[in-house]
Scaffold this active site. Structure first.
Site, PDB file in Angstrom:
ATOM      1  N   GLY A   7       1.056  -1.328   0.050  1.00 34.79           N
ATOM      2  CA  GLY A   7       0.041  -0.120   0.069  1.00 34.79           C
ATOM      3  C   GLY A   7       0.834   1.278  -0.079  1.00 34.79           C
ATOM      4  O   GLY A   7       1.963   1.262  -0.733  1.00 34.79           O
ATOM      5  N   GLN A  57       2.941   2.801   2.333  1.00 37.42           N
ATOM      6  CA  GLN A  57       4.572   2.424   2.686  1.00 37.42           C
ATOM      7  C   GLN A  57       5.063   1.375   2.020  1.00 37.42           C
ATOM      8  O   GLN A  57       6.114   1.446   1.770  1.00 37.42           O
ATOM      9  CB  GLN A  57       4.361   2.406   4.407  1.00 37.42           C
ATOM     10  CG  GLN A  57       4.118   3.504   5.115  1.00 37.42           C
ATOM     11  CD  GLN A  57       4.852   4.696   5.030  1.00 37.42           C
ATOM     12  OE1 GLN A  57       6.000   4.557   4.756  1.00 37.42           O
ATOM     13  NE2 GLN A  57       4.293   5.858   5.021  1.00 37.42           N
ATOM     14  N   VAL A  76      -4.360  -5.681  10.831  1.00 36.64           N
ATOM     15  CA  VAL A  76      -4.161  -7.184  10.244  1.00 36.64           C
ATOM     16  C   VAL A  76      -3.111  -7.751  10.501  1.00 36.64           C
ATOM     17  O   VAL A  76      -2.547  -8.888  10.191  1.00 36.64           O
ATOM     18  CB  VAL A  76      -4.095  -6.812   8.701  1.00 36.64           C
ATOM     19  CG1 VAL A  76      -3.915  -7.965   7.756  1.00 36.64           C
ATOM     20  CG2 VAL A  76      -5.313  -6.239   8.068  1.00 36.64           C
ATOM     21  N   GLN A  77      -1.931  -6.874  11.204  1.00 35.97           N
ATOM     22  CA  GLN A  77      -0.526  -7.263  11.369  1.00 35.97           C
ATOM     23  C   GLN A  77      -0.507  -8.487  12.532  1.00 35.97           C
ATOM     24  O   GLN A  77       0.346  -9.545  12.175  1.00 35.97           O
ATOM     25  CB  GLN A  77       0.246  -6.308  12.057  1.00 35.97           C
ATOM     26  CG  GLN A  77       0.628  -5.257  10.972  1.00 35.97           C
ATOM     27  CD  GLN A  77       1.182  -4.024  11.431  1.00 35.97           C
ATOM     28  OE1 GLN A  77       1.568  -3.975  12.609  1.00 35.97           O
ATOM     29  NE2 GLN A  77       1.463  -3.012  10.590  1.00 35.97           N
ATOM     30  N   HIS A 130       5.082   1.612  11.978  1.00 41.81           N
ATOM     31  CA  HIS A 130       4.256   2.247  13.405  1.00 41.81           C
ATOM     32  C   HIS A 130       4.178   0.940  14.340  1.00 41.81           C
ATOM     33  O   HIS A 130       4.118  -0.056  14.286  1.00 41.81           O
ATOM     34  CB  HIS A 130       2.783   2.465  12.670  1.00 41.81           C
ATOM     35  CG  HIS A 130       1.931   3.254  14.010  1.00 41.81           C
ATOM     36  ND1 HIS A 130       2.603   3.942  14.669  1.00 41.81           N
ATOM     37  CD2 HIS A 130       0.572   2.916  14.029  1.00 41.81           C
ATOM     38  CE1 HIS A 130       1.340   4.408  15.295  1.00 41.81           C
ATOM     39  NE2 HIS A 130       0.217   3.591  15.138  1.00 41.81           N
ATOM     40  N   ASP A 167       2.430   9.576  17.675  1.00 48.61           N
ATOM     41  CA  ASP A 167       1.832   9.414  16.217  1.00 48.61           C
ATOM     42  C   ASP A 167       0.284   9.397  16.474  1.00 48.61           C
ATOM     43  O   ASP A 167      -0.568   9.826  15.699  1.00 48.61           O
ATOM     44  CB  ASP A 167       2.305   8.266  15.671  1.00 48.61           C
ATOM     45  CG  ASP A 167       1.840   7.988  14.228  1.00 48.61           C
ATOM     46  OD1 ASP A 167       2.589   8.626  13.400  1.00 48.61           O
ATOM     47  OD2 ASP A 167       1.173   7.346  13.844  1.00 48.61           O
ATOM     48  N   GLU A 217     -12.300  29.953   1.988  1.00 47.43           N
ATOM     49  CA  GLU A 217     -11.413  30.702   3.285  1.00 47.43           C
ATOM     50  C   GLU A 217     -10.911  29.610   4.226  1.00 47.43           C
ATOM     51  O   GLU A 217      -9.942  29.787   4.568  1.00 47.43           O
ATOM     52  CB  GLU A 217     -12.667  31.806   3.951  1.00 47.43           C
ATOM     53  CG  GLU A 217     -12.153  32.501   5.098  1.00 47.43           C
ATOM     54  CD  GLU A 217     -10.866  33.457   4.523  1.00 47.43           C
ATOM     55  OE1 GLU A 217     -10.973  34.177   3.165  1.00 47.43           O
ATOM     56  OE2 GLU A 217      -9.860  33.384   4.990  1.00 47.43           O
TER      57      GLU A 217
HETATM   58  P1  NAD Z   1      -2.014   0.647   3.165  1.00 47.30           P
HETATM   59  O1  NAD Z   1      -3.633   0.459   3.658  1.00 47.30           O
HETATM   60  O2  NAD Z   1      -1.713   1.698   2.382  1.00 47.30           O
HETATM   61  O3  NAD Z   1      -1.583  -0.653   2.613  1.00 47.30           O
HETATM   62  C1  NAD Z   1      -1.947  -2.022   3.008  1.00 47.30           C
HETATM   63  C2  NAD Z   1      -1.390  -3.153   2.198  1.00 47.30           C
HETATM   64  O4  NAD Z   1      -1.634  -4.212   2.884  1.00 47.30           O
HETATM   65  C3  NAD Z   1      -2.230  -3.270   1.055  1.00 47.30           C
HETATM   66  O5  NAD Z   1      -1.063  -3.668  -0.170  1.00 47.30           O
HETATM   67  C4  NAD Z   1      -3.098  -4.463   1.362  1.00 47.30           C
HETATM   68  O6  NAD Z   1      -3.075  -5.163   0.113  1.00 47.30           O
HETATM   69  C5  NAD Z   1      -2.100  -5.239   2.076  1.00 47.30           C
HETATM   70  N1  NAD Z   1      -2.850  -6.474   3.087  1.00 47.30           N
HETATM   71  C6  NAD Z   1      -3.988  -6.222   3.735  1.00 47.30           C
HETATM   72  N2  NAD Z   1      -4.270  -7.014   4.189  1.00 47.30           N
HETATM   73  C7  NAD Z   1      -3.297  -8.172   4.037  1.00 47.30           C
HETATM   74  C8  NAD Z   1      -3.457  -9.384   4.368  1.00 47.30           C
HETATM   75  N3  NAD Z   1      -4.152 -10.166   5.238  1.00 47.30           N
HETATM   76  N4  NAD Z   1      -2.229 -10.119   4.058  1.00 47.30           N
HETATM   77  C9  NAD Z   1      -1.118  -9.492   3.055  1.00 47.30           C
HETATM   78  N5  NAD Z   1      -1.399  -8.245   2.657  1.00 47.30           N
HETATM   79  C10 NAD Z   1      -2.744  -7.448   3.001  1.00 47.30           C
HETATM   80  O7  NAD Z   1      -1.179   0.702   4.654  1.00 47.30           O
HETATM   81  P2  NAD Z   1      -0.387   1.711   4.980  1.00 47.30           P
HETATM   82  O8  NAD Z   1      -1.120   3.026   5.138  1.00 47.30           O
HETATM   83  O9  NAD Z   1       1.015   1.943   4.029  1.00 47.30           O
HETATM   84  O10 NAD Z   1       0.238   1.342   6.301  1.00 47.30           O
HETATM   85  C11 NAD Z   1       1.101   0.369   6.434  1.00 47.30           C
HETATM   86  C12 NAD Z   1       1.943   0.411   7.908  1.00 47.30           C
HETATM   87  O11 NAD Z   1       2.619   1.752   8.014  1.00 47.30           O
HETATM   88  C13 NAD Z   1       0.917   0.644   9.009  1.00 47.30           C
HETATM   89  O12 NAD Z   1       1.581  -0.005  10.195  1.00 47.30           O
HETATM   90  C14 NAD Z   1       0.809   2.206   9.238  1.00 47.30           C
HETATM   91  O13 NAD Z   1       0.515   2.551  10.833  1.00 47.30           O
HETATM   92  C15 NAD Z   1       2.271   2.589   8.899  1.00 47.30           C
HETATM   93  N6  NAD Z   1       2.377   4.111   8.380  1.00 47.30           N
HETATM   94  C16 NAD Z   1       1.482   4.306   7.506  1.00 47.30           C
HETATM   95  C17 NAD Z   1       1.655   5.737   6.975  1.00 47.30           C
HETATM   96  C18 NAD Z   1       1.031   6.440   5.951  1.00 47.30           C
HETATM   97  O14 NAD Z   1       1.082   7.490   5.579  1.00 47.30           O
HETATM   98  N7  NAD Z   1      -0.025   5.733   5.159  1.00 47.30           N
HETATM   99  C19 NAD Z   1       2.820   6.602   7.594  1.00 47.30           C
HETATM  100  C20 NAD Z   1       3.706   6.123   8.405  1.00 47.30           C
HETATM  101  C21 NAD Z   1       3.362   4.586   8.929  1.00 47.30           C
END
Ligand code: NAD
Ligand code: MG
Length: 328
Positions: free
Chosen positions: A25, A27, A84-85, A106, A189, A225
């Site tokens: 996704g 990250q 999901v982790q 995170h 965060d 605004e």
């Molecule tokens: P996201 O929602 O953008 O992407 C999630 C990905 O995981 C997708 O590719 C999805 O298909 C995949 N997925 C979902 N369920 C799954 C499963 N059961 N098995 C395998 N793959 C699966 O996620 P994100 O926003 O990139 O967040 C990922 C981590 O990064 C999180 O821990 C989040 O807190 C952290 N984070 C995110 C951001 C941000 O800007 N989005 C910033 C800093 C940290």
């Protein structure tokens, strides 16, 4: 404060090592592409029926099912949604090599003990302080998004150096990597996104819009605004703090800011912020969010609909439609 830069990174640390990125996704895609372009052997772990598989392949990456991807990997990065982790770790733990390093962007799942890593594993955090799109773009431009680093478990005394090598691979060490703990990263965060960045800002915008519209002003003028113009102010703050904003706004705006701002965000708001922070610190927020997920997210969906149905969204979509440069 301890900050690491590229000079502190053992550059060859990941030579010949496999790094598995689970999730593609925001990250996941940025980390996988940046690491690959830094010369690291990356495999993306994805569900074969998922939408990201074709995308990762089209990006030229090696893709495998998660259980296959993590086999023999020195680092396994959990870049799926936080909720999901836990189940993913339980599903993969049998395939993760002895002495491997679990990496998170995170700290939620580890800090709130949804995941308690096997004793032989390192467990680290590399949290970019920006969304994935920016992590990729900055890297391509030769820059980087600053990161936080933390070590939760150091099984083989290599946890920190591996984490820093990963941070360098995604470009973060160019900007600086600040040492923290899983607790500090997770709690700050969550607080930031709830009280200020997402929750606080959107409530402020919507309340300002409603105040103007209820007083009889045109919704379009109110939108420009309180929503459209916010970008200008945020850019100034991002580039140069309060000082730069004050330098570029009029004296009238600065005087109004200083006399009226504290009437809107006052001691009560700060009391509310402290209550939000307590809920994060004592685990109340995490428990509620986990329960909400287990229930199929009924409240989440209801509140999201309410946000997206607000009149400011209709006016906004109309006005933004006239600015075609905003469309991509
Ligand atoms: P996201 O929602 O953008 O992407 C999630 C990905 O995981 C997708 O590719 C999805 O298909 C995949 N997925 C979902 N369920 C799954 C499963 N059961 N098995 C395998 N793959 C699966 O996620 P994100 O926003 O990139 O967040 C990922 C981590 O990064 C999180 O821990 C989040 O807190 C952290 N984070 C995110 C951001 C941000 O800007 N989005 C910033 C800093 C940290
Ligand atoms: Mg809101």
């Amino acid at each position: 404060m301890k900050m690491y830069s590229e000079a502190d990174v053992d550059a060859g640390r990941l030579d010949g090592e496999k790094v598995a990125i689970v999730g593609y996704g925001s990250q996941g895609r940025a980390h996988a592409l940046n690491l690959r372009d830094s010369g690291v052997n990356v495999v993306v772990g994805l569900r074969p029926d998922g939408a990201s598989w074709a995308k990762a392949e089209a990006d030229g990456l090696n893709v495998a099912e998660p259980a296959e991807a993590v086999k023999g990997a020195r680092i396994v990065a959990f870049l799926t949604p936080d909720m999901v982790q836990k189940s993913l770790y339980e599903q993969l733990v049998g395939d993760i090599a002895n002495g491997a390093t679990l990496l998170f962007a995170h700290g939620f799942a580890v800090h709130y003990k949804l995941i308690e890593p096997r004793d032989d594993l390192n467990c680290v955090l590399i949290a970019p302080k920006g969304p994935g799109g920016l992590v990729r773009r900055q890297y391509e431009e030769g820059h980087g998004v600053p990161c936080l680093v933390a070590v939760h478990q150091d099984a083989d005394e290599n946890a920190l150096s591996l984490a820093l090598a990963y941070a360098a691979g995604i470009g973060g060490a160019r900007a600086g990597v600040i040492e923290t703990t899983f607790a500090e990263e997770t709690e700050t965060d969550l607080f930031g996104e709830q009280a200020v960045l997402c929750g606080g800002t959107t409530e402020l915008i919507v309340a300002g819009f409603e105040t103007l519209v209820e007083a009889g002003y045109q919704p379009e003028v109110a939108y420009y605004e309180v929503m459209h113009e916010l970008k200008l102010i945020v850019d100034l703050l991002h580039e140069g703090g309060l000082k730069k904003m004050h330098k570029f706004i009029s004296d009238t705006a600065a005087y109004g800011d200083m006399v009226s701002g504290p009437r809107v965000v006052d001691a009560n708001s700060k009391k509310a912020m402290k209550a939000v922070l307590s809920d994060i610190q004592d685990g109340t927020f995490a428990r509620n969010w986990i329960a909400e997920n287990e229930a199929g997210m009924p409240e989440f969906k209801r509140m999201m609909n309410e946000d997206l149905e607000h009149p400011i969204e209709k006016v906004g979509a109309d006005l933004r439609g006239r600015m075609d440069w905003l469309q991509d």
